[in-house]
Design an enzyme around this catalytic site. Structure first.
Site, short mmCIF file in Angstrom:
data_model
loop_
_atom_site.label_atom_id
_atom_site.label_comp_id
_atom_site.label_asym_id
_atom_site.label_seq_id
_atom_site.Cartn_x
_atom_site.Cartn_y
_atom_site.Cartn_z
N CYS A 178 0.76 -1.18 -0.13
CA CYS A 178 -0.24 -0.01 -0.15
C CYS A 178 0.98 1.21 -0.04
O CYS A 178 1.62 1.64 -0.97
CB CYS A 178 -1.01 0.08 1.21
SG CYS A 178 -2.36 1.05 1.02
N HIS A 219 -4.07 -4.98 0.51
CA HIS A 219 -3.48 -5.48 2.15
C HIS A 219 -4.07 -6.88 2.28
O HIS A 219 -4.76 -7.21 2.87
CB HIS A 219 -4.23 -4.52 2.94
CG HIS A 219 -3.85 -3.16 3.16
ND1 HIS A 219 -2.71 -2.94 4.05
CD2 HIS A 219 -4.35 -2.31 2.64
CE1 HIS A 219 -2.73 -1.69 3.88
NE2 HIS A 219 -3.38 -0.94 3.30
N GLU A 276 -2.80 -8.80 4.20
CA GLU A 276 -2.67 -9.38 5.79
C GLU A 276 -3.82 -9.02 6.60
O GLU A 276 -4.13 -9.73 7.48
CB GLU A 276 -1.50 -8.48 6.58
CG GLU A 276 -1.85 -7.04 6.84
CD GLU A 276 -1.77 -6.11 5.64
OE1 GLU A 276 -1.33 -6.48 4.51
OE2 GLU A 276 -2.27 -5.19 5.83
#
Ligand code: NAG
Ligand code: NAG
Ligand code: NAG
Ligand code: NAG
Ligand code: NAG
Ligand code: NAG
Ligand code: NAG
Ligand code: NAG
Length: 332
Positions: free
Chosen positions: A126, A236, A238
Site C-alpha cells: 500500500c 492489503h 494481511e
C-alpha cells in the site's frame, strides 16, 4: 575430463540451499494524529501487528525496524535480516525523521546489496508500494489522487503476469480466485497508473503484474522490479486474516485467507534465498519482535493490535557490520 565432470556436478547442484530460519525486517512509522491522541504520551512509532502475524504464519521471524535512527543502524539491519517489508499506513513522504526517510535509506542499501550480488528482497504494501515507486523515480512524487477506501476488488492480471516471479508459481485455482473474487482490500488516497509510471520515467523499472479498477479509475495493483527482487502491491493481503474491524470490508472468506497465505509465503520464500545473519545469537534475540508486546487497539484504530515503540531503543545495540564475518553461522 575430470574437470568437466566437476563442472557438470556444479551445474546440476548449483541451486543454493535455502535459508530455513528467515528473519524479515518490518519498517515502523510515525504515529498518525489519531493514534497519537491515544498513544502519543509514551510512543513515537508503531507497526500494525497484522503484518507481523502475516509473516510469522508464513514461516519467518520479524525484526522491527525503527525510524529516526543513524545510518549505521540501517546498515546493520540490512546486513543482518533476510529481507524487508515496508508496510502500509499514513505517514507523510516529506518528514525528515520518519518512515519515508528511513525507507529511502533502506531502499538504497537494499539496491546496493543486490548490486553486490546478495539477493535482498524488499516488499512494499500500500503506502510502502507507493514509496517504492516514488523512490525508484528519485523521489519524484508520481502518484495521482484516487481515494479508494474500504473496497475489496479482484485483480486483472496483465498479459505476461505468468512470467513474473510473483505469480509464476500461482496455481490456476489461485489465479481464478484472485481474478474473480473480491479478495484484495483497498485503502488508499493515491493510485499509481501506467501514466504515472511513465511520467516518473520508471515504466522500464517496474513490471506491472495486475490492475484493479474502481469507479472509473484503473490503477496498478501489483508490480515487481525488473532488476532487483523488489515487489509491491496496493492492497492489503494481511487484513484478510488478521484485521476484523466491524466497519471495514476486509474479506474473510476461506479463499480470501488462501490469498493472504499466498502473498505471505511468497515474500517469506524470497527471504529464504538470503543468507544474512545477525553477528551473534544474543544480537538476534535482542532485535526480534518477540521482546515487544502488542496493545489491543481495536476501539480507537483500524487495527486489532499494534506494536508501539518509544523514542529510544533501550534494548538494541548496533554493531558495525564490518567488524564481524558475514559468513558466520552460530547455529552449527
Ligand atoms: C547459504 O550458505 C550456505 C553455506 O555457505 C550455502 O550452502 C547455501 O547455498 C547458502 N544459501 C543461500 C540461499 O545463499
Ligand atoms: C528524531 O530524533 C530527534 C533527536 O534525536 C528528535 O528530536 C525527534 O523528535 C525525533 N523524531 C521522531 C519522529 O521520533
Ligand atoms: C509535508 O507536506 C504536507 C502536505 O503537502 C504539508 O502540509 C507539510 O507542511 C509538509 N511538511 C514538511 C515537513 O515539509
Ligand atoms: C482486464 O483488462 C483488460 C485489458 O485492459 C480488459 O480488456 C478487461 O476488460 C479487463 N477485465 C476486467 C474483468 O476488468
Ligand atoms: C466486487 O466489488 C465490487 C465493488 O464493490 C462490486 O461492484 C462487484 O459486484 C463485486 N464482485 C463480486 C464478484 O462480488
Ligand atoms: C522524465 O524524462 C523527461 C525527458 O528526459 C524529462 O524532461 C523529465 O523531467 C523526467 N521526469 C522526471 C520526473 O524525472
Ligand atoms: C467516483 O468518482 C467521482 C469523481 O470522479 C466522485 O465524485 C465519487 O465520489 C466517486 N464515488 C465513489 C463511490 O468513490
Ligand atoms: C529485551 O529487552 C529488554 C529491554 O527492553 C532487555 O533488557 C533484554 O535484554 C531484552 N531481551 C533479550 C532476550 O534480548
Amino acid at each position: 575430463m575430470k574437470q568437466f565432470v566437476v563442472f557438470l556436478y556444479f551445474l546440476i547442484h548449483c541451486e543454493a540451499v535455502l535459508n530455513d530460519r528467515p528473519i524479515i525486517g518490518v519498517l515502523s512509522q510515525e504515529l498518525t494524529d489519531m493514534i497519537a491522541d491515544n498513544y502519543g504520551d509514551n510512543y513515537v512509532s508503531y507497526i500494525a501487528a497484522s503484518y507481523i502475524k502475516h509473516l510469522e504464519s508464513a514461516g519467518a521471524r520479524v525484526v522491527p525496524v525503527w525510524i529516526n535512527q543513524t545510518s549505521e543502524y540501517y546498515e546493520y539491519i540490512v546486513n543482518s535480516v533476510n529481507g524487508l517489508v515496508i508496510p502500509g499506513g499514513a505517514a507523510p513522504f516529506n518528514a525528515s525523521d520518519g518512515y519515508a526517510t528511513a525507507g529511502k535509506e533502506l531502499y538504497n542499501l537494499a539496491k546496493q546489496k543486490n548490486e553486490e550480488g546478495v539477493n535482498f528482497p524488499v516488499l512494499g504494501v500500500c503506502l510502502g508500494f507507493e514509496l517504492l515507486a516514488v523512490l525508484s523515480a528519485d523521489e519524484y512524487d508520481l502518484r495521482s489522487i484516487c481515494d479508494i477506501q474500504n473496497v475489496a476488488l479482484p485483480l486483472n492480471f496483465s498479459s505476461d503476469y505468468k512470467s513474473s516471479r510473483m505469480y509464476k508459481d500461482a496455481s490456476d485455482e489461485m489465479v481464478k480466485i484472485m481474478q474473480t473474487e473480491n479478495v484484495t482490500i483497498n485503502f488508499h488516497h493515491w493510485c499509481i497508473t501506467d501514466n504515472d509510471l511513465a511520467e516518473g520515467n520508471v515504466s522500464d523499472q517496474w513490471h506491472v503484474l495486475s490492475y484493479s479498477e474502481y469507479n472509473g479509475t484503473k490503477f496498478v495493483s501489483s508490480f515487481e522490479h525488473t532488476e532487483y527482487p523488489f515487489y509491491g502491491y496496493q492492497f492489503h493481503p494481511e487484513k484478510n486474516t488478521f484485521e476484523w474491524k466491524i466497519t471495514n470490508n476486509n474479506p474473510h472468506t476461506a479463499n480470501a485467507v488462501l490469498v493472504e497465505q499466498y502473498y505471505g509465503s511468497f515474500i517469506v520464500n524470497e527471504a529464504r534465498k538470503n543468507n544474512n545473519s545477525f553477528p551473534n545469537f544474543n544480537q538476534e534475540m535482542e532485535a526480534l519482535i518477540y521482546n515487544y508486546s502488542t496493545s489491543y487497539t481495536t476501539h480507537n484504530t483500524p487495527f486489532e493490535q499494534i506494536y508501539f515503540f518509544p523514542r529510544t531503543r533501550s534494548n538494541l545495540q548496533v554493531y558495525n557490520y564490518h567488524n564481524y564475518h558475514s559468513s558466520n553461522n552460530y547455529y552449527n
